[in-house]
Design a protein around this motif. Structure first.
Motif, PDB file in Angstrom:
ATOM      1  N   UNK A 415       0.845  -1.237  -0.093  1.00 36.72           N
ATOM      2  CA  UNK A 415       0.022   0.078   0.122  1.00 36.72           C
ATOM      3  C   UNK A 415       0.896   1.148   0.100  1.00 36.72           C
ATOM      4  N   UNK A 416       0.941   1.972  -1.209  1.00 38.90           N
ATOM      5  CA  UNK A 416       1.809   3.072  -1.222  1.00 38.90           C
ATOM      6  C   UNK A 416       0.996   4.504  -0.636  1.00 38.90           C
ATOM      7  N   UNK A 417      -0.298   4.584  -0.717  1.00 35.46           N
ATOM      8  CA  UNK A 417      -0.747   5.765  -0.134  1.00 35.46           C
ATOM      9  C   UNK A 417      -2.422   5.464  -0.296  1.00 35.46           C
ATOM     10  N   UNK A 418      -3.127   5.753   0.972  1.00 39.70           N
ATOM     11  CA  UNK A 418      -4.351   5.932   1.122  1.00 39.70           C
ATOM     12  C   UNK A 418      -5.025   7.242   1.544  1.00 39.70           C
ATOM     13  N   UNK A 419      -6.191   7.487   1.215  1.00 41.21           N
ATOM     14  CA  UNK A 419      -6.726   8.815   1.637  1.00 41.21           C
ATOM     15  C   UNK A 419      -7.687   9.553   0.494  1.00 41.21           C
ATOM     16  N   UNK A 420      -8.186  10.700   0.876  1.00 44.46           N
ATOM     17  CA  UNK A 420      -9.024  11.226  -0.111  1.00 44.46           C
ATOM     18  C   UNK A 420      -8.069  11.832  -1.188  1.00 44.46           C
ATOM     19  N   UNK A 421      -9.007  12.763  -2.023  1.00 43.97           N
ATOM     20  CA  UNK A 421      -7.997  13.293  -3.229  1.00 43.97           C
ATOM     21  C   UNK A 421      -6.893  14.119  -2.665  1.00 43.97           C
ATOM     22  N   UNK A 422      -7.379  15.098  -1.699  1.00 40.54           N
ATOM     23  CA  UNK A 422      -6.657  16.280  -0.947  1.00 40.54           C
ATOM     24  C   UNK A 422      -5.308  15.644  -0.272  1.00 40.54           C
ATOM     25  N   UNK A 423      -5.550  14.594   0.254  1.00 41.56           N
ATOM     26  CA  UNK A 423      -4.433  13.687   1.121  1.00 41.56           C
ATOM     27  C   UNK A 423      -3.512  13.046   0.098  1.00 41.56           C
ATOM     28  N   UNK A 424      -4.080  12.611  -1.061  1.00 42.74           N
ATOM     29  CA  UNK A 424      -2.956  11.801  -2.155  1.00 42.74           C
ATOM     30  C   UNK A 424      -2.335  12.761  -2.534  1.00 42.74           C
ATOM     31  N   UNK A 425      -2.797  13.893  -3.052  1.00 42.58           N
ATOM     32  CA  UNK A 425      -1.943  15.090  -3.866  1.00 42.58           C
ATOM     33  C   UNK A 425      -0.822  15.378  -2.804  1.00 42.58           C
ATOM     34  N   UNK A 426      -0.990  15.603  -1.506  1.00 42.63           N
ATOM     35  CA  UNK A 426       0.026  15.915  -0.763  1.00 42.63           C
ATOM     36  C   UNK A 426       1.379  15.020  -0.806  1.00 42.63           C
ATOM     37  N   UNK A 427       1.121  13.901  -1.171  1.00 40.79           N
ATOM     38  CA  UNK A 427       2.269  12.903  -1.263  1.00 40.79           C
ATOM     39  C   UNK A 427       2.963  13.048  -2.221  1.00 40.79           C
ATOM     40  N   UNK A 428       4.416  12.304  -1.954  1.00 45.54           N
ATOM     41  CA  UNK A 428       5.230  12.333  -3.094  1.00 45.54           C
ATOM     42  C   UNK A 428       5.395  10.949  -3.879  1.00 45.54           C
ATOM     43  N   UNK A 429       4.192  10.478  -4.003  1.00 45.65           N
ATOM     44  CA  UNK A 429       3.981   9.456  -4.889  1.00 45.65           C
ATOM     45  C   UNK A 429       4.105   9.323  -6.319  1.00 45.65           C
ATOM     46  N   UNK A 430       4.255   8.341  -7.120  1.00 44.78           N
ATOM     47  CA  UNK A 430       4.212   8.386  -8.573  1.00 44.78           C
ATOM     48  C   UNK A 430       2.755   8.776  -9.100  1.00 44.78           C
ATOM     49  N   UNK A 431       1.769   8.397  -8.688  1.00 45.24           N
ATOM     50  CA  UNK A 431       0.308   8.735  -8.986  1.00 45.24           C
ATOM     51  C   UNK A 431       0.123  10.226  -8.836  1.00 45.24           C
ATOM     52  N   UNK A 432       0.647  10.611  -7.502  1.00 42.45           N
ATOM     53  CA  UNK A 432       0.311  12.017  -7.090  1.00 42.45           C
ATOM     54  C   UNK A 432       1.077  13.133  -7.890  1.00 42.45           C
ATOM     55  N   UNK A 433       2.337  12.852  -8.244  1.00 47.16           N
ATOM     56  CA  UNK A 433       3.091  13.511  -9.204  1.00 47.16           C
ATOM     57  C   UNK A 433       2.604  13.698 -10.513  1.00 47.16           C
ATOM     58  N   UNK A 434       1.999  12.471 -11.005  1.00 49.71           N
ATOM     59  CA  UNK A 434       1.117  12.606 -12.548  1.00 49.71           C
ATOM     60  C   UNK A 434      -0.153  13.300 -12.258  1.00 49.71           C
ATOM     61  N   UNK A 435      -0.766  13.024 -11.282  1.00 47.73           N
ATOM     62  CA  UNK A 435      -2.116  13.686 -11.068  1.00 47.73           C
ATOM     63  C   UNK A 435      -2.396  15.208 -10.857  1.00 47.73           C
ATOM     64  N   UNK A 436      -1.151  15.657 -10.304  1.00 50.46           N
ATOM     65  CA  UNK A 436      -1.095  17.036 -10.077  1.00 50.46           C
ATOM     66  C   UNK A 436      -0.249  17.920 -11.293  1.00 50.46           C
ATOM     67  N   UNK A 437       0.143  16.868 -12.289  1.00 54.16           N
ATOM     68  CA  UNK A 437       0.963  17.514 -13.242  1.00 54.16           C
ATOM     69  C   UNK A 437       2.277  17.861 -13.059  1.00 54.16           C
ATOM     70  N   UNK A 438       2.723  17.502 -12.004  1.00 54.18           N
ATOM     71  CA  UNK A 438       4.315  17.794 -11.595  1.00 54.18           C
ATOM     72  C   UNK A 438       5.078  17.050 -12.471  1.00 54.18           C
ATOM     73  N   UNK A 439       4.540  15.784 -12.939  1.00 57.28           N
ATOM     74  CA  UNK A 439       5.181  15.082 -13.972  1.00 57.28           C
ATOM     75  C   UNK A 439       4.394  14.955 -15.130  1.00 57.28           C
ATOM     76  N   UNK A 440       4.990  14.938 -16.426  1.00 54.90           N
ATOM     77  CA  UNK A 440       4.138  15.130 -17.566  1.00 54.90           C
ATOM     78  C   UNK A 440       4.607  13.863 -18.398  1.00 54.90           C
ATOM     79  N   UNK A 441       3.675  13.341 -19.256  1.00 58.09           N
ATOM     80  CA  UNK A 441       3.795  12.367 -20.370  1.00 58.09           C
ATOM     81  C   UNK A 441       4.350  13.006 -21.496  1.00 58.09           C
ATOM     82  N   UNK A 442       5.080  12.599 -22.149  1.00 57.22           N
ATOM     83  CA  UNK A 442       5.635  13.223 -23.402  1.00 57.22           C
ATOM     84  C   UNK A 442       6.477  12.203 -24.161  1.00 57.22           C
ATOM     85  N   UNK A 443       6.553  12.449 -25.433  1.00 59.89           N
ATOM     86  CA  UNK A 443       7.179  11.667 -26.564  1.00 59.89           C
ATOM     87  C   UNK A 443       7.455  12.512 -27.640  1.00 59.89           C
TER      88      UNK A 443
END
Length: 743
Positions: A415-443
């Motif tokens: 289990x990497x992370x559990x919580x509400x959307x707000x709680x999830x976005x505060x964490x430094x997980x791969x999902x949170x980084x993409x979800x908050x656009x801190x990490x962008x998918x490019x080619x």
């Protein structure tokens, strides 16, 4: 209880996890492909809910129900009855339609039997009964004309192998023996020399009784023509084997009923100048308006509330373009799932747990919010909705997010992370980084050259005689609303260009013994290496034969039949799960036996065999497609859809000048997986290949080199090319619908 509490889950790659899931909420479970999402949601939570329910009923009743083994979990608290709404087909019965599986057609028949002119009994509107079915097609709506050159090698006789090409009637098969035993056919005459009468008997003879006493006793049997038999199979619940039988036939709409399935008497009944055939062929959106226009009639008012509600549910779920006459076998996985979900919306049950796997699959971005609204309605009614998803909009609208990982296979299951959307976005997980656009998918972009693949006059299903050119050596995305004609266009493309490679996410066979090493052919070289190094037979190192443990036959586990409690797999007591006989395990290479090799991950094996270029070459392909975490002995049956697809792609990485078609390759893929997939596709393009994807995922669409957009809507409103060009050009095009989701 207000929570579902899973304690000590160890199913597949789950690492003894404990997690609490809030009830009466909309919960999304996410994580990279192969991280353990399905192991938690389906193999643990749903499996235990189903098993415990079955244990609550009598042992007599359980004897006739499916056997369900216990999940590898310490305990689960707070479970409620579970319903899985998956993407499995609604059935293959050729007589099952959208109207029949939703029960809508039952009410339509009743409506016409009460209000129609002239009045008929409800049973006379059923194409599944002799009094209602079309006399010619027997209620199937289709004619099956044989393509005789596909059936026969005309230069051979029946006594020669290969004269009849269809496997059911092949040389020395059971049905071939029946043909011979009938005694009316010249088995030695070449088929090209047969008279029309002889050929007609072989193909179309109705079931006829024959008998023989040549063996010293009387034997009776029936013979029917090859085509007669196959058509009869098509008419019952078995249907034609679509993957094998259908290429032998040209399938046409029934000339007598024009595909309506009903006989002339039923077709002639009308309500307000509208026949039941008109109703069956209306898109759901049109039918909804027609049904509601009938209010005011006493008979209609009894049925309209039910019909209106069922039809509105289908519209809200984004399948309003379908018709009641649509065969369920032709529905996509996503369409089938939404049809199942529409039935649940009409239920008055509460305290249920609804589990869905990738419900946004096949759904245009504009329809995703409709689906989210449906989930929220189910929650408001007092239910819990758990979805395994990666869609950004679904996650942003969830009440609670459970992130599993951090990686896949043996590197996942936490289990990497559990919580509400707000709680999830505060964490430094791969999902949170993409979800908050801190990490962008490019080619990186590729640009069109002058070489094209042409599609000419495509008119299949709702396609409006489309002709277009697809530029080669690019990532080309085929986009458009569900039902706009994307899959039909690809069907025509593959038919017109048979050399195209279709790579999907379907399982790679059903053999429980097949694994990563055997599929990639690496194991052949490993066995040769062990045999050569130890100066012994290569066959000793196969777990499917000579070297296999006698107790478990090389499986590594024993299956125990627990009667109504289901089958339980236990580690083989003799080989301790190692698959091989003890004498085989004495043979070593660099201090490792063959069983220890199968326990290695791909990356570990790459380091171990680094001086053997033949083995490392195959391992490198698996690493290049992101499967370095799989063990060499991992059964293919345990792989996710995304892993299956990448394993298939691994064998294509060194190919050049090919055209690959991928249907929704992002199914089951996390943001990080999609990022990896794009880089993988770019490698194929750099090798001179062309990649065509049918997609709704915005990350893939906005990173594609060329867009072909169908629309403007679905069904009869689709089937046209509304835009073709670069992503950048689509932003300035007034007709493009997808552009509003790209920006």
């Amino acid at each position: 209880m207000s929570n579902i509490k899973v304690i000590g889950a160890k199913e597949h790659n789950l690492k003894n996890i404990t997690v609490e899931i809030p009830k009466h909420k909309f919960v999304t479970v996410t994580g990279v492909s192969g991280s353990g999402k399905s192991s938690l949601v389906f193999d643990t939570i749903f499996n235990e809910a189903q098993r415990e329910y079955l244990e609550s009923i009598s042992s007599y009743a359980r004897g006739s129900l499916p056997k369900i083994g216990k999940s590898n979990v310490l305990s689960i608290e707070g479970l409620s009855p579970c319903v899985v709404i998956n993407q499995k087909p609604l059935g293959k019965n050729p007589r099952s339609t959208l109207g029949t599986v939703t029960d809508i057609y039952t009410y339509i028949r009743l409506l016409f039997s009460r209000m129609g002119n002239p009045i008929l009994d409800a049973g006379e509107f059923s194409y599944n009964t002799p009094k209602g079915a079309c006399e010619q097609c027997k209620g199937l709506g289709e004619d099956f004309e044989p393509i005789l050159d596909k059936f026969f090698d005309w230069n051979k006789s029946l006594n020669q192998e290969g004269a009849i090409k269809h496997r059911k009637f092949k040389y020395k098969s059971r049905y071939w023996n029946i043909i011979r035993a009938v005694g009316i056919f010249d088995m030695n005459k070449k088929l090209k020399d047969w008279s029309q009468d002889e050929l007609d008997k072989l193909l179309y003879l109705e079931p006829t009784s024959y008998q023989s006493d040549t063996a010293g006793f009387i034997q009776n049997w029936k013979f029917e023509g090859i085509i007669t038999r196959l058509r009869r199979n098509k008419g019952d619940s078995r249907g034609l084997d679509s993957s094998y039988d259908e290429p032998f036939f040209e399938i046409k709409r029934c000339s007598a009923c024009n595909g309506s399935r009903l006989n002339a008497r039923a077709r002639g009944v009308k309500i307000d100048n509208t026949s039941i055939i008109d109703v069956l062929n209306m898109e759901i959106i049109e039918l909804y308006d027609f049904i509601n226009s009938l209010s005011g009639d006493k008979v209609a008012d009894e049925m309209i509330p039910f019909l209106s509600k069922r039809l509105k549910n289908l519209i809200d779920l984004g399948v309003g373009y379908l018709t009641l006459n649509r065969s369920v076998a032709s529905l996509s996985g996503g369409e089938a799932q939404r049809v199942k979900l529409s039935k649940q919306l009409g239920s008055s049950l509460t305290e249920m747990i609804y589990i869905l796997d990738e419900p946004t699959l096949g759904l245009h971005p504009k329809d995703v919010n409709k689906l989210i609204d449906v989930f929220k309605k189910l929650v408001i009614k007092g239910n819990t909705v758990i979805v395994v998803e990666h869609n950004r909009e679904v996650m942003l609208n969830s009440d609670y997010i459970i992130d599993i990982g951090p990686k896949a296979g043996i590197n996942g299951g936490h289990i990497v992370s559990v919580g509400t959307l707000e709680e999830t976005l505060k964490k430094d997980t791969t999902t949170a980084l993409y979800l908050s656009n801190k990490k962008i998918i490019t080619k990186e972009k590729n640009y069109p050259n002058r070489s094209f693949i042409e599609i000419k006059n495509a008119s299949l299903h709702n396609l409006k005689n489309i002709s277009l050119k697809i530029p080669k050596n690019l990532l080309v995305a085929i986009v458009g609303a569900s039902g706009s004609g994307k899959s039909s266009l690809m069907e025509v493309l593959i038919k017109q260009h048979p050399s195209i490679n279709m790579i999907d996410q379907s399982p790679i066979g059903n053999n429980v013994r097949a694994n990563t090493a055997t599929y990639s052919k690496i194991f052949d070289d490993i066995r040769k290496l062990y045999a050569h190094h130890n100066n012994t037979k290569e066959s000793l190192f196969t777990f499917n034969g000579e070297g296999a443990c006698e107790e478990c036959k090389g499986l590594g586990y024993i299956t125990m039949d627990m009667h109504f409690l289901g089958d339980i797999h236990t580690v083989c007591p003799k080989c301790k799960g190692r698959r091989y006989k003890n004498e085989v395990l004495k043979y070593l290479y660099n201090s490792k036996n063959i069983s220890e090799i199968l326990s290695m991950t791909v990356s570990e094996a790459y380091d171990f065999f680094k001086f053997n270029t033949k083995i490392t070459k195959g391992l490198k392909l698996l690493i290049d497609v992101g499967l370095e975490y799989l063990t060499l002995g991992q059964p293919l049956s345990t792989l996710s859809g995304g892993e299956n697809q990448r394993l298939k792609l691994a064998s294509k990485l060194n190919k050049k000048g090919n055209i690959f078609v991928l249907d929704e390759p992002t199914k089951g893929l996390h943001f990080q997986d999609i990022d990896y997939l794009l880089k993988l596709l770019q490698k194929l393009i750099k090798n001179g290949n062309t990649i065509i994807v049918v997609e709704h995922n915005i990350e893939i669409i906005k990173n594609s080199d060329w867009l072909i957009e169908l629309g403007v809507g679905a069904g009869k409103d689709g089937g046209k090319v509304i835009f073709e060009g670069s992503v950048k050009d689509s932003l300035d095009n007034n007709k493009s619908i997808i552009k509003s989701f790209i920006t």
